[in-house]
Design a protein around this motif. Structure first.
Motif, short mmCIF file in Angstrom:
data_model
loop_
_atom_site.label_atom_id
_atom_site.label_comp_id
_atom_site.label_asym_id
_atom_site.label_seq_id
_atom_site.Cartn_x
_atom_site.Cartn_y
_atom_site.Cartn_z
N LYS A 140 0.85 -1.19 0.00
CA LYS A 140 0.00 0.00 0.00
C LYS A 140 0.88 1.24 0.00
O LYS A 140 1.85 1.33 0.76
N ILE A 141 0.55 2.19 -0.86
CA ILE A 141 1.34 3.41 -0.98
C ILE A 141 0.84 4.47 -0.01
O ILE A 141 -0.35 4.78 0.04
N PHE A 142 1.76 5.01 0.78
CA PHE A 142 1.46 6.10 1.70
C PHE A 142 2.23 7.34 1.22
O PHE A 142 3.43 7.25 0.92
N GLN A 143 1.54 8.46 1.17
CA GLN A 143 2.18 9.71 0.79
C GLN A 143 2.24 10.62 2.00
O GLN A 143 1.24 10.88 2.66
N THR A 144 3.43 11.11 2.29
CA THR A 144 3.63 11.98 3.45
C THR A 144 4.82 12.88 3.16
O THR A 144 5.19 13.05 2.00
N THR A 145 5.41 13.44 4.20
CA THR A 145 6.59 14.29 4.01
C THR A 145 7.78 13.71 4.77
O THR A 145 7.61 12.98 5.75
N LYS A 146 8.95 14.05 4.30
CA LYS A 146 10.17 13.60 4.99
C LYS A 146 10.20 14.16 6.42
O LYS A 146 10.64 13.47 7.35
N SER A 147 9.73 15.39 6.59
CA SER A 147 9.77 15.98 7.93
C SER A 147 8.87 15.22 8.90
O SER A 147 9.19 15.10 10.08
N THR A 148 7.76 14.67 8.40
CA THR A 148 6.89 13.86 9.26
C THR A 148 7.57 12.54 9.61
O THR A 148 7.63 12.15 10.79
N ILE A 149 8.07 11.83 8.62
CA ILE A 149 8.71 10.53 8.85
C ILE A 149 9.96 10.68 9.71
O ILE A 149 10.27 9.82 10.53
N CYS A 150 10.68 11.79 9.52
CA CYS A 150 11.93 12.01 10.25
C CYS A 150 11.73 12.90 11.48
O CYS A 150 12.66 13.56 11.94
N LYS A 151 10.51 12.90 12.01
CA LYS A 151 10.20 13.72 13.18
C LYS A 151 11.11 13.39 14.35
O LYS A 151 11.49 14.26 15.14
N TYR A 152 11.47 12.09 14.46
CA TYR A 152 12.42 11.65 15.49
C TYR A 152 13.64 11.09 14.76
O TYR A 152 13.66 9.93 14.35
N PRO A 153 14.66 11.93 14.57
CA PRO A 153 15.80 11.57 13.70
C PRO A 153 16.53 10.30 14.09
O PRO A 153 17.16 9.66 13.24
N ILE A 187 0.83 4.31 12.92
CA ILE A 187 2.17 4.88 13.14
C ILE A 187 2.25 6.24 12.47
O ILE A 187 2.70 7.23 13.08
N LEU A 188 1.79 6.33 11.22
CA LEU A 188 1.86 7.59 10.48
C LEU A 188 0.96 8.64 11.12
O LEU A 188 1.33 9.81 11.22
N ARG A 189 -0.22 8.21 11.58
CA ARG A 189 -1.12 9.15 12.24
C ARG A 189 -0.48 9.70 13.50
O ARG A 189 -0.60 10.90 13.81
N ALA A 190 0.22 8.85 14.25
CA ALA A 190 0.88 9.30 15.48
C ALA A 190 2.00 10.29 15.17
O ALA A 190 2.21 11.26 15.90
N LEU A 191 2.73 10.05 14.08
CA LEU A 191 3.80 10.98 13.69
C LEU A 191 3.23 12.33 13.28
O LEU A 191 3.85 13.37 13.47
N ARG A 192 2.02 12.31 12.73
CA ARG A 192 1.38 13.56 12.31
C ARG A 192 0.76 14.31 13.49
O ARG A 192 0.57 15.52 13.42
N ASN A 193 0.42 13.58 14.55
CA ASN A 193 -0.23 14.19 15.71
C ASN A 193 0.71 15.15 16.43
O ASN A 193 1.94 15.03 16.34
N ALA A 194 0.10 16.08 17.16
CA ALA A 194 0.89 16.98 18.01
C ALA A 194 1.60 16.17 19.09
O ALA A 194 1.09 15.15 19.56
N ASN A 195 2.78 16.64 19.49
CA ASN A 195 3.55 15.94 20.52
C ASN A 195 2.77 15.84 21.81
O ASN A 195 2.07 16.76 22.22
N GLY A 196 2.91 14.69 22.48
CA GLY A 196 2.31 14.52 23.79
C GLY A 196 0.90 13.98 23.80
O GLY A 196 0.34 13.73 24.87
N TYR A 197 0.30 13.80 22.62
CA TYR A 197 -1.07 13.29 22.56
C TYR A 197 -1.05 11.84 22.11
O TYR A 197 -0.62 11.54 20.99
#
Length: 242
Positions: A140-153, A187-197
């Motif tokens: 399945k193809i997911f489209q997002t941004t590098k900044s989202t995927i790399c939120k935790y380097p 996992i992707l939804r959590a990376l997109r969510n605001a920190n701490g939620y």
């Protein structure tokens, strides 16, 4: 009563007018509006077929111990599908309320708005510098941004996208991750969510999602599930920290 008669009774009851007392403010709406999101707490409280009790009836209205200011916005969203909120304060309050009531569509829209708010506004990027990427997860193809995927380097998935770990590419040149896409969605939804939620996950799925989180070494993100009960006042959000 025949099946047709039962269906007719349920249909008629969906047009009933329901009165709610939310934190001391009265709201009148239809049962149809309250059950708009079938998986929400409100739907389980007021669906004619539900076994869950609506709660305390006070002066002809069902009492909800929530802030009426934010409930008004939630009710309008259920009525017309439009989120009438602009400021970060409003969005953060609605994020809390949408999670409390289990309104997943509203939660996703609020999260997307908050992500837009937190993203730096820049001019059009030069050609070839787009941050948008595609990942092939289990086909399945997911489209997002590098900044989202790399939120935790330091996470494994961030280092995979950055090329620190060896990449496997599909026939279209997308990075391939051999995991269940249904779990990766959370996992992707959590990376997109605001920190701490914590991000809401179905109880029967949460172990798989946490295992995938650990495999991808993104232990900073948290997940939770809603504990169902026969009374809305004892339904609550559980944070899972493992």
């Amino acid at each position: 009563m025949s099946k047709r008669e039962r269906e007719s009774a349920i249909k008629m009851s969906l047009d009933d007018i329901i009165s709610l007392d939310v934190g001391g403010t009265r709201f009148d709406t239809t049962r149809q509006t309250l059950v708009k999101d079938p998986n929400s707490m409100l739907a389980r409280m007021f669906d004619p077929a539900s076994k869950m009790k609506p709660g305390l009836l006070r002066n002809g209205a069902y009492f909800l111990d929530r802030d009426p200011e934010w409930f008004r916005t939630i009710l309008n969203y259920l009525r017309n599908g439009v989120l009438l909120a602009e400021t970060q304060k409003e969005l953060l309050a609605l994020l809390t309320e949408s999670r409390y009531f289990g309104l997943t569509d509203l939660e996703q829209e609020v999260t997307a708005r908050l992500e837009e708010e937190s993203s730096p506004q820049t001019s059009s990027p030069p050609a070839g510098s787009s941050d948008i990427i595609k990942l092939n997860v289990g086909g399945k193809i997911f489209q997002t941004t590098k900044s989202t995927i790399c939120k935790y380097p330091s996470s494994r998935i961030a280092q995979l996208v950055q090329g620190i770990f060896k990449q496997t590419l599909d026939s279209e040149g997308n990075i391939f991750i051999d995991e269940d896409p249904r779990d990766f969605e959370y996992i992707l939804r959590a990376l997109r969510n605001a920190n701490g939620y914590p991000t809401t996950v179905p109880k029967e799925t949460i172990d798989n999602v946490i295992n995938l989180r650990d495999n991808l070494e993104i232990r900073e993100i948290k997940f939770g599930y809603r504990e169902k009960s026969d009374s809305y006042v004892s339904e609550y959000f559980l944070s899972v920290c493992r």
